[in-house]
Every structure is written in C-alpha cells, then in structure tokens.
Design an enzyme around this catalytic site. Sequence first.
Site, PDB file in Angstrom:
ATOM      1  N   HIS A  38       0.810  -1.214   0.000  1.00  0.00           N
ATOM      2  CA  HIS A  38       0.000   0.000   0.000  1.00  0.00           C
ATOM      3  C   HIS A  38       0.846   1.268   0.000  1.00  0.00           C
ATOM      4  O   HIS A  38       1.914   1.330   0.589  1.00  0.00           O
ATOM      5  CB  HIS A  38      -0.922   0.006   1.222  1.00  0.00           C
ATOM      6  CG  HIS A  38      -0.179   0.011   2.537  1.00  0.00           C
ATOM      7  ND1 HIS A  38       0.171   1.165   3.185  1.00  0.00           N
ATOM      8  CD2 HIS A  38       0.274  -1.009   3.313  1.00  0.00           C
ATOM      9  CE1 HIS A  38       0.800   0.873   4.312  1.00  0.00           C
ATOM     10  NE2 HIS A  38       0.879  -0.435   4.411  1.00  0.00           N
ATOM     11  N   ASP A  39       0.361   2.258  -0.715  1.00  0.00           N
ATOM     12  CA  ASP A  39       0.956   3.595  -0.781  1.00  0.00           C
ATOM     13  C   ASP A  39       2.328   3.627  -1.447  1.00  0.00           C
ATOM     14  O   ASP A  39       3.027   4.636  -1.369  1.00  0.00           O
ATOM     15  CB  ASP A  39       1.065   4.223   0.619  1.00  0.00           C
ATOM     16  CG  ASP A  39      -0.278   4.335   1.315  1.00  0.00           C
ATOM     17  OD1 ASP A  39      -1.098   5.169   0.866  1.00  0.00           O
ATOM     18  OD2 ASP A  39      -0.529   3.599   2.285  1.00  0.00           O
ATOM     19  N   GLY A  95       4.761  -1.545   2.459  1.00  0.00           N
ATOM     20  CA  GLY A  95       4.059  -0.301   2.192  1.00  0.00           C
ATOM     21  C   GLY A  95       4.985   0.895   2.160  1.00  0.00           C
ATOM     22  O   GLY A  95       6.078   0.886   2.731  1.00  0.00           O
TER      23      GLY A  95
END
Length: 258
Positions: free
Chosen positions: A121-122, A139
């Site tokens: 994520h991100d 992430g």
Amino acid sequence: MNLIDPRAIIDPTARLADDVQVGPWSIVGADVEIGEGSVIGPHVILKGPTRIGKHNRIYQFSSIGEDTPDLKYKGEATRLVIGDHNVIREGVTIHRGTVQDRSETTIGDHNLIMAYAHIGHDSVIANHCILVNNTALAGHVHMDDWAILSGYTLVHQFCHIGAHSFSGMGTAIGKDVPAFVTVFGNPAEARSMNFEGMRRRGFSAEAIQALRRAYKVVYRQGLTVDQALAELAESAAQFPEVAIFRDSVMTSTRGITR
C-alpha cells in the site's frame, strides 16, 4: 468479435474502453476503469477504486487493487492508479493506499512486474522499472525510474529505491538505495554502481566516469555523509547524473545503504 469472455464477471459500474480484452473467470469489480488496448487475462481479480491506463497487460491469477492488510486500514475509500504500457505477470498482488499516507498506490508507465511480485500500500513505482519474480515491497516504498530489483528482493517499508539502481538476487533492503547504486546481500550492502545499465541506456563515458568518482567519494574515502555531499558539490554542478546521485543521498530519510 466479443472481447469480453462470457465467463468473466464485470460490475455494471466498471468502465472499460471498447477494445479492452477480458479473459474467462476474471472479475472486474466496482469503480474499476481500464483504458484502451489493455488485455486482462483469465482468473484476474480487479478491485476498485482502481484506474488502469492504456495498453497494459495483466496475466492470470493476479490480484490488483485489493484492500491492504495494514491493521490501520478500516475500509476507507483509497485508490490504485496504474499508467500505460505496463506488463503485470502471473500471480502479482498490488494493494491500494491508506489514508494515513497518500491514499493511493501509484504505478507509472512501461514497467515490468514479474510473477508473484508484491507491491504494498501507498507505494510509488515510477517508469521503466523491473520487479523480478517474487520481489516484495512493503508499504510506502518509492522506486524511481529505471530501477531494477532482482528476484526475491525484499524492501522494508518507507525505503526509497533510487533511479537506475540495481539489487542482486535475494537482497534484503532496509535503508534507502541511492541512484545508480548496486546492492547485494542480507542486509543489503553497496557493491558498485549499475554501470552496465548506464551503458545500455546511452550514458556518456564522461558521465559514467564522473559517477564512478562520485561513488568512491561516498563509499571509499571514509567520509561522513555530510562531508561526501560537500565534496560532490562541484561535480554535481557539472554533471546532471552526479546531481541525481548526490540528491538521492542528501534527501534520504532512512539513511543510505552502505
């Protein structure tokens, strides 16, 4: 000719360009957008909100745009954005962002993401990057243009992988990798620069030689980072490539791999 296999499941709210191909048993969920010329193979899961650009190819058993397993994630509306001309091979997993960071995972253009790689994520993948089989990014990882991560490379969260850098097979990266630098090992250690990659991409002999000298300043002269940055200022003003290397060291937030 019907480009959507009748065994595929397409949510009514998904938006697909007229020439998008979707293979059997694939699922295209709500709020997914796919641009022209893209090919989605069989057994692919696409979950939104996700934007996929033009002329991408996604192979079977990939899961693209799923919720992150980050325990802070509570179902907020976050996104995945993928650019153009990317190849995403078998079994790849890419998660959407979290509101604690960017709310978006971003993949640029012309990237090759090989089988069973994971992008957390991100994360932000720029352009012309290669993630070889079983590479895993935690992430918040950022990869700059033309970076290559060899098979089974592991990257800790919040690490920055500099432009034109290279990791050897099985490398465990826990600190930032400066631009052009080659790292190997567990934990990762800097070994050299990606001179072969530079030559393949048309870097001049003068630029390569300047980077060779810059590498020695940072890694071979026993200087502190601040001392090395000061030593490189003149060369960075003369060679844009050295400026990129110097800036990647100067802006590191986790410390550089040494």
